[in-house]
Motif scaffolding. Structure first.
Motif, PDB file in Angstrom:
ATOM      1  N   LEU A  20       0.828  -1.210   0.000  1.00  0.00           N
ATOM      2  CA  LEU A  20       0.000   0.000   0.000  1.00  0.00           C
ATOM      3  C   LEU A  20       0.860   1.257   0.000  1.00  0.00           C
ATOM      4  N   ILE A  21       1.870   1.286   0.834  1.00  0.00           N
ATOM      5  CA  ILE A  21       2.747   2.453   0.905  1.00  0.00           C
ATOM      6  C   ILE A  21       3.463   2.663  -0.428  1.00  0.00           C
ATOM      7  N   GLY A  22       3.940   1.573  -1.041  1.00  0.00           N
ATOM      8  CA  GLY A  22       4.602   1.679  -2.341  1.00  0.00           C
ATOM      9  C   GLY A  22       3.662   2.206  -3.419  1.00  0.00           C
ATOM     10  N   ASN A  23       2.436   1.709  -3.432  1.00  0.00           N
ATOM     11  CA  ASN A  23       1.468   2.180  -4.416  1.00  0.00           C
ATOM     12  C   ASN A  23       1.095   3.641  -4.186  1.00  0.00           C
ATOM     13  N   ILE A  24       0.959   4.032  -2.942  1.00  0.00           N
ATOM     14  CA  ILE A  24       0.664   5.431  -2.621  1.00  0.00           C
ATOM     15  C   ILE A  24       1.800   6.337  -3.103  1.00  0.00           C
ATOM     16  N   GLU A  25       3.033   5.936  -2.854  1.00  0.00           N
ATOM     17  CA  GLU A  25       4.176   6.735  -3.296  1.00  0.00           C
ATOM     18  C   GLU A  25       4.235   6.818  -4.818  1.00  0.00           C
ATOM     19  N   ARG A  26       3.944   5.721  -5.509  1.00  0.00           N
ATOM     20  CA  ARG A  26       3.960   5.695  -6.976  1.00  0.00           C
ATOM     21  C   ARG A  26       2.890   6.636  -7.538  1.00  0.00           C
ATOM     22  N   ARG A  28       1.469   9.207  -5.999  1.00  0.00           N
ATOM     23  CA  ARG A  28       1.824  10.601  -5.696  1.00  0.00           C
ATOM     24  C   ARG A  28       2.868  11.125  -6.672  1.00  0.00           C
ATOM     25  N   ALA A  29       3.811  10.265  -7.041  1.00  0.00           N
ATOM     26  CA  ALA A  29       4.838  10.665  -8.009  1.00  0.00           C
ATOM     27  C   ALA A  29       4.211  10.949  -9.374  1.00  0.00           C
ATOM     28  N   GLN A  30       3.233  10.140  -9.776  1.00  0.00           N
ATOM     29  CA  GLN A  30       2.543  10.382 -11.040  1.00  0.00           C
ATOM     30  C   GLN A  30       1.807  11.722 -11.010  1.00  0.00           C
ATOM     31  N   ILE A  31       1.163  12.011  -9.901  1.00  0.00           N
ATOM     32  CA  ILE A  31       0.438  13.278  -9.770  1.00  0.00           C
ATOM     33  C   ILE A  31       1.426  14.445  -9.790  1.00  0.00           C
ATOM     34  N   ASP A  32       2.520  14.316  -9.030  1.00  0.00           N
ATOM     35  CA  ASP A  32       3.507  15.392  -8.947  1.00  0.00           C
ATOM     36  C   ASP A  32       4.202  15.651 -10.284  1.00  0.00           C
ATOM     37  N   ALA A  33       4.307  14.625 -11.130  1.00  0.00           N
ATOM     38  CA  ALA A  33       4.970  14.794 -12.422  1.00  0.00           C
ATOM     39  C   ALA A  33       4.189  15.733 -13.332  1.00  0.00           C
ATOM     40  N   GLY A  34       2.881  15.832 -13.108  1.00  0.00           N
ATOM     41  CA  GLY A  34       2.068  16.759 -13.882  1.00  0.00           C
ATOM     42  C   GLY A  34       1.879  16.381 -15.335  1.00  0.00           C
ATOM     43  N   GLU A  38      -6.632  15.271 -17.683  1.00  0.00           N
ATOM     44  CA  GLU A  38      -7.631  15.460 -16.633  1.00  0.00           C
ATOM     45  C   GLU A  38      -8.313  14.142 -16.221  1.00  0.00           C
ATOM     46  N   ASP A  39      -8.657  13.305 -17.192  1.00  0.00           N
ATOM     47  CA  ASP A  39      -9.317  12.030 -16.885  1.00  0.00           C
ATOM     48  C   ASP A  39      -8.397  11.078 -16.133  1.00  0.00           C
ATOM     49  N   ASP A  40      -7.150  10.973 -16.613  1.00  0.00           N
ATOM     50  CA  ASP A  40      -6.192  10.093 -15.939  1.00  0.00           C
ATOM     51  C   ASP A  40      -5.871  10.601 -14.539  1.00  0.00           C
ATOM     52  N   LEU A  41      -5.757  11.911 -14.401  1.00  0.00           N
ATOM     53  CA  LEU A  41      -5.485  12.498 -13.091  1.00  0.00           C
ATOM     54  C   LEU A  41      -6.611  12.173 -12.121  1.00  0.00           C
ATOM     55  N   TYR A  42      -7.841  12.275 -12.574  1.00  0.00           N
ATOM     56  CA  TYR A  42      -8.990  11.943 -11.727  1.00  0.00           C
ATOM     57  C   TYR A  42      -8.912  10.478 -11.285  1.00  0.00           C
ATOM     58  N   ASP A  43      -8.621   9.570 -12.229  1.00  0.00           N
ATOM     59  CA  ASP A  43      -8.525   8.145 -11.904  1.00  0.00           C
ATOM     60  C   ASP A  43      -7.416   7.870 -10.898  1.00  0.00           C
ATOM     61  N   VAL A  44      -6.265   8.505 -11.099  1.00  0.00           N
ATOM     62  CA  VAL A  44      -5.130   8.306 -10.190  1.00  0.00           C
ATOM     63  C   VAL A  44      -5.447   8.863  -8.810  1.00  0.00           C
ATOM     64  N   GLU A  45      -6.086  10.013  -8.749  1.00  0.00           N
ATOM     65  CA  GLU A  45      -6.450  10.593  -7.448  1.00  0.00           C
ATOM     66  C   GLU A  45      -7.468   9.729  -6.720  1.00  0.00           C
ATOM     67  N   GLU A  46      -8.412   9.142  -7.446  1.00  0.00           N
ATOM     68  CA  GLU A  46      -9.391   8.235  -6.838  1.00  0.00           C
ATOM     69  C   GLU A  46      -8.697   6.991  -6.277  1.00  0.00           C
ATOM     70  N   GLU A  47      -7.780   6.432  -7.057  1.00  0.00           N
ATOM     71  CA  GLU A  47      -7.043   5.250  -6.600  1.00  0.00           C
ATOM     72  C   GLU A  47      -6.194   5.594  -5.382  1.00  0.00           C
ATOM     73  N   ASN A  49      -6.793   7.910  -3.196  1.00  0.00           N
ATOM     74  CA  ASN A  49      -7.715   8.072  -2.079  1.00  0.00           C
ATOM     75  C   ASN A  49      -8.118   6.707  -1.513  1.00  0.00           C
ATOM     76  N   ASP A  50      -8.416   5.747  -2.389  1.00  0.00           N
ATOM     77  CA  ASP A  50      -8.792   4.404  -1.932  1.00  0.00           C
ATOM     78  C   ASP A  50      -7.666   3.752  -1.138  1.00  0.00           C
ATOM     79  N   TYR A  51      -6.440   3.819  -1.682  1.00  0.00           N
ATOM     80  CA  TYR A  51      -5.293   3.228  -0.987  1.00  0.00           C
ATOM     81  C   TYR A  51      -5.040   3.915   0.352  1.00  0.00           C
ATOM     82  N   SER A  52      -5.133   5.237   0.360  1.00  0.00           N
ATOM     83  CA  SER A  52      -4.887   5.985   1.596  1.00  0.00           C
ATOM     84  C   SER A  52      -5.923   5.652   2.655  1.00  0.00           C
TER      85      SER A  52
END
Length: 72
Positions: A20-26, A28-34, A38-47, A49-52
């Protein structure tokens, strides 16, 4: 499955926490990379949130355990 409870060994719990921690870090890195649209960002943020949320619930359960054995 009729029960809301499951039992896992401590070694499995460590694997789950680390995963879980590894997936959360991965994520977050995808989000921070920018680099996500918009659609992919929403999906990644939802995932993320679920992991967190799951990690938070597991941490709560862990702190409520009276017998943690050798695990700090």
């Amino acid at each position: 499955m009729n029960s809301e409870n499951i039992q896992i060994s401590w070694s499995d719990c460590i694997v789950i926490f680390n995963s879980l921690i590894g997936n959360i870090e991965r994520l977050r890195a995808q989000i921070d990379a920018g680099e996500l649209d918009e659609d992919d960002l929403y999906d990644v943020e939802e995932e993320l949130n679920d992991y967190s949320m799951l990690l938070s619930r597991l941490r709560t359960k862990y702190t409520e355990c009276s017998d943690k054995g050798d695990i700090p």
